[in-house]
Design an enzyme around this catalytic site. Structure first.
Site, PDB file in Angstrom:
ATOM      1  CG  MET A 116     -86.661  24.554 -97.446  1.00  0.00           C
ATOM      2  SD  MET A 116     -88.348  24.998 -96.979  1.00  0.00           S
ATOM      3  CE  MET A 116     -88.395  26.700 -97.510  1.00  0.00           C
ATOM      4  CG  ASP A 162     -78.026  27.663-106.730  1.00  0.00           C
ATOM      5  OD1 ASP A 162     -78.906  27.488-105.867  1.00  0.00           O
ATOM      6  OD2 ASP A 162     -77.024  28.368-106.548  1.00  0.00           O
ATOM      7  CG  ASP A 190     -77.786  36.397-111.386  1.00  0.00           C
ATOM      8  OD1 ASP A 190     -78.870  36.565-110.777  1.00  0.00           O
ATOM      9  OD2 ASP A 190     -76.840  37.199-111.305  1.00  0.00           O
ATOM     10  CB  VAL A 191     -83.188  34.219-110.248  1.00  0.00           C
ATOM     11  CG1 VAL A 191     -82.994  32.754-109.901  1.00  0.00           C
ATOM     12  CG2 VAL A 191     -82.869  35.111-109.049  1.00  0.00           C
ATOM     13  CE1 TYR A 234     -87.100  36.659 -98.432  1.00  0.00           C
ATOM     14  CE2 TYR A 234     -88.483  37.280 -96.564  1.00  0.00           C
ATOM     15  CZ  TYR A 234     -87.936  36.311 -97.387  1.00  0.00           C
ATOM     16  OH  TYR A 234     -88.234  34.986 -97.160  1.00  0.00           O
ATOM     17  CE  LYS A 238     -89.559  35.316-100.483  1.00  0.00           C
ATOM     18  NZ  LYS A 238     -89.431  34.125-101.364  1.00  0.00           N
ATOM     19  CB  VAL A 277     -88.232  26.964 -92.493  1.00  0.00           C
ATOM     20  CG1 VAL A 277     -87.891  25.521 -92.867  1.00  0.00           C
ATOM     21  CG2 VAL A 277     -89.622  27.330 -92.977  1.00  0.00           C
ATOM     22  CB  THR A 288     -83.265  26.820 -93.877  1.00  0.00           C
ATOM     23  OG1 THR A 288     -83.904  28.083 -93.613  1.00  0.00           O
ATOM     24  CG2 THR A 288     -84.253  25.905 -94.590  1.00  0.00           C
TER      25      THR A 288
END
Length: 248
Positions: free
Chosen positions: A17, A36, A62-63, A160, A164, A194, A196
């Site tokens: 996305m 990314d 790298d976040v 996760y 979130k 979704v 994906t």
């Protein structure tokens, strides 16, 4: 061309996305910066956007590394002069991405560290770095990405779900309150299933299907636009009614 001359920074922009957001914003006239960890994919996808006439640049990032996040924001400013819109698409469920499927008590803590670092701290880092620029500009839009899992909980992907939930509530609301003085709006989009990945089709919704990625991206485009100028500090489910379903 409602985003003409706007600069959009997208984490997780080389695939999924995030990439679709980049392509759609570019077709609407925006300058797009894809961030990314996958450098090869970034080069390929940025070239594809410029090939159809879009304006695009990329930043390898790298976040989990704040210095790299800051550098990505600086790339947007140096190339296009601003960060008008931030979309936080980088993320993923730790057990799937890292291929660990032990139960909670047996899971290596490093797996959960990864889940929290990518899904919570990564968005926090990008919000912090982008807010510095947006405050200077006296305008901006930040769109965090949550998940229905952040509301429901998950016995497998505990990090996760935890991350979130923090993004959907504490981070989004707090930054909306802070950003208002600088004319910066902050909202969160929380998808249900979704398509994906094929596995998403098995998640139940009131509408009996999972979303097409374009449906979610269209909603993101709306929230980023001036049409949504009175929306800030809120989390928005786009889940086919899953949140409204009976439990148990």
């Amino acid at each position: 061309m409602q985003f003409q001359n706007k600069t959009v920074l997208i984490s997780g922009g080389a695939s999924g996305m995030g990439l679709l957001c980049g392509q759609c914003f570019a077709r609407q006239g925006a300058n797009v910066v894809l961030a990314d960890i996958n450098e090869q994919a970034l080069k390929e996808k940025t070239a594809e956007i410029t090939a159809f006439g879009g304006k695009a640049a990329f930043a390898v990032c790298d976040v989990r590394d704040y210095a790299q996040v800051t550098a990505a924001c600086e790339t947007a400013v140096s190339v296009f002069g601003a960060v008008d819109i931030l979309i936080n698409c980088a993320g993923g469920a730790e057990t799937r991405v890292l291929n660990h499927h032990e139960e909670f008590k047996d899971m290596p803590i490093s797996v959960y560290d990864w889940g929290i670092d990518v899904n919570l701290k990564g968005q926090f880092y990008f919000d912090h770095a982008a807010m510095k620029q947006m405050a200077k500009q006296k305008q901006g839009v930040i769109i965090n990405i949550g998940s229905i899992t952040g509301e429901e909980g998950c016995s497998a992907n505990v990090a996760y779900s935890t991350a979130k939930s923090g993004v959907m509530n504490g981070l989004t609301k707090s930054l909306a309150r802070y950003g208002a003085q600088y004319n910066v709006r902050v909202v969160c989009v929380s998808p249900g299933p979704v398509l994906t990945r094929p596995g998403m089709a098995s998640m139940k919704t009131l509408q009996g299907r999972a979303a097409q990625p374009q449906e979610v991206v269209d909603f993101i485009l709306y929230l980023a636009s001036d049409k949504a100028a009175f929306i800030t500090g809120t989390n928005h489910f786009i889940d086919g009614g899953r949140y409204a379903m009976e439990r148990g």
